[in-house]
Design a protein around this motif. Structure first.
Motif: not given
Length: 556
Positions: A168-172
């Motif tokens: 669950k990355p915080d941002a891409i």
């Protein structure tokens, strides 16, 4: 064909620990196709065995992992831990003896039965502690998508790899050149990219992941970007630049297409950076900046860098970590990170990578003046209060030529046996000091601190002669070793009788593939029977450190 399990260690039970990628999130390797039956049997032993399976999939873990391999009955699993291709001389997996991975490692395995070997498959493992980062951010660039047909399956694999490391990355961050517009009206292709990304974000359950885009030179126009994506993916106020908050981490997206001559953008960035770093507790807190084109005189500079004023403006802020793409330069090379007044990092590329020019590659048609490889790479960034850890990851690094049947193509399709492998060791950017100057003085990736260790040949006979299927003659170079990577070989082959140099080349070592081939065959053009040759070879790393010369005299 019946399979038997070779126990290298008990499977680690901690796969349920939070933050560890579940097995289902892995990009499916070649041995896991639906046509393969784990329990089938076959009496045929004159064909290569299937590639081994591994019990713990590659990914990010907060503890050491113990691996168990599976292979066909009668096959021996052999492995390497240095990125090379396993051979019959490689370490054999022994039943009951654990293979524990306690640090960041690429594990490459192959199954051997008699004279037959399976394809090699590689798995990348990142071993972290239980310390939780402030933010986990994936940085990619140069997507260059133009259709669904060549990209749907590819990006399913790429997002599976992302999920295996950051579920669950915080941002891409997609750092420019989302499409491949060359002033030819392809702006609507941005909607194709949005459809592909939205489908995969939903499929992987990355519902809270921010997706943040910068403008690149192949992105048609700012209007086309705004029309193609959700507003929150590109929330600029008119100039193609904006500020974001990623789980409490400051992120600035700059428009490097206009930066040098955009006084408003320059004033905005410098003003905001000054305000942030003046706040209590922020002196040693990282600030992320993304922009498509590199900043001049920084990471792998000399090829397409074009923002001297950005370099100038960031020089007052050692807290800044600037990520850039554009040049497609690979991130295997440690020159992809640079520190002087701030940190500059090269993203690599999601479509194909390039190598700095002036070298040749070994291809099926011989030596070629080629500097591209159909390798896809990205960065996985973990921001902590006082440091940033950056890991270099291959999305696809199988050995293929950029040309297929004489036609240029970077559209090799999955499955990729190299998905999720490490393209180099991790970088840790530390902000250590009570003043800006002290922080700069403690930088570790500076020009003055660069590697000075030379490669070395580790075999007794690193040069030999090979004969191809059609009788052609080649000089075979057993790959040298280096503490970072062998970049290329300086090769000279001379006709002893005439003194003519029949080969004089700097030949790339195939360092951008995973696993790397163990030897390179340098073809000798028009080699005639009875002709005597002298070969002279040096292994050279990315910083120009050279091995001792190795030589071979031979007759065709």
């Amino acid at each position: 064909m019946r399979r038997t399990t070779i126990a290298i260690a008990a499977v680690t039970a901690a796969l349920a620990v939070p933050g560890i990628a579940p097995a289902e999130s892995q990009a499916e390797p070649s041995w896991g196709s639906s046509s393969f039956e784990w329990g089938s049997s076959s009496g045929e032993n004159n064909t290569p065995p299937a590639a081994p399976g591994v019990s713990v999939p590659g990914g990010r873990y907060e503890h050491p992992v113990d691996l168990t391999f599976t292979a066909e009955r009668g096959a021996t699993v052999r492995y390497t831990l240095d990125g090379t291709t396993p051979t019959t001389d490689s370490q054999a997996a022994t039943p009951g003896r654990p293979l524990q991975i306690a640090q960041d490692t690429n594990v490459t395995v192959a199954a051997f039965r008699g004279d037959h070997a399976s394809a090699a498959v590689s798995f990348g493992y990142l071993i972290k502690t239980s310390e939780k980062p402030l933010a986990q951010v994936v940085v990619m660039s140069d997507v260059h998508v133009g259709d669904h047909a060549n990209n749907d399956k590819k990006y399913e694999s790429f997002f599976d790899t992302i999920g295996s490391i950051f579920p669950k990355p915080d941002a891409i961050l997609s750092n420019g050149d989302m499409i491949n517009d060359n002033g030819d009206g392809k702006g609507p292709d941005h909607k194709i990219v949005a459809e592909i990304f939205q489908a995969n974000l939903a499929r992987k359950g990355m519902n809270d992941t921010q997706l943040l885009i910068s403008n690149g030179n192949h992105d048609a126009s700012l209007a086309a970007i705004r029309a193609g994506y959700p507003a929150e993916w590109f929330p600029d106020s008119g100039g193609g630049y904006y500020e974001s908050d990623v789980s409490g981490v400051h992120l600035f997206t700059v428009n490097t297409e206009t930066y040098n001559n955009d006084s408003a953008q320059r004033s905005w960035l410098k003003s905001r950076l000054t305000e942030i770093t003046a706040e209590s507790g922020n002196l040693t807190k990282p600030i992320l900046v993304q922009g498509h084109r590199p900043a001049s005189n920084t990471a792998m500079d000399g090829q397409q860098a074009s923002n001297p004023r950005l370099t100038e403006d960031l020089s007052a802020f050692p807290q800044a970590i600037f990520f850039s793409g554009h040049s497609h330069l690979n991130n295997n090379d440690d020159r992809s990170i640079h520190q002087r007044d701030f940190t500059a990092v090269n993203d690599g590329s999601m479509s194909y990578i390039e190598i700095d020019h002036g070298y040749q590659m070994v291809t099926e048609s011989g030596l070629a003046n080629r500097f591209e490889s159909p390798t896809a790479q990205a960065l996985f960034v973990e921001v902590y209060q006082d440091r940033t850890e950056i890991n270099r990851i291959n999305m696809a690094a199988d050995k293929h030529d950029i040309y297929t049947g004489g036609a240029w193509s970077a559209n090799w399709q999955p499955p990729y046996s190299s998905a999720g492998t490490l393209s180099g060791s991790g970088w840790t950017v530390e902000l250590d000091g009570s003043t800006n100057q002290q922080i700069k003085d403690n930088f570790r990736y500076t020009s003055g601190a660069r590697n000075t260790n030379a490669p070395e040949f580790t075999t007794a006979t690193p040069l030999s002669v090979s004969t191809g299927a059609n009788g052609e003659t080649a000089l075979r170079i057993a790959q040298a070793k280096d503490d970072q990577m062998v970049h290329h070989y300086a090769v000279e082959i001379t006709d002893t009788a005439t003194g003519a140099k029949v080969v004089s080349s700097k030949v790339l070592s195939d360092f951008y593939f995973m696993p790397r081939p163990n030897s390179l065959d340098i073809p000798i053009p028009d080699a005639a029977a009875g002709t005597a040759y002298d070969a002279r070879v040096e292994a050279v790393d990315a910083y120009g450190n050279r091995s001792p010369v190795t030589t071979l005299a031979f007759t065709r």
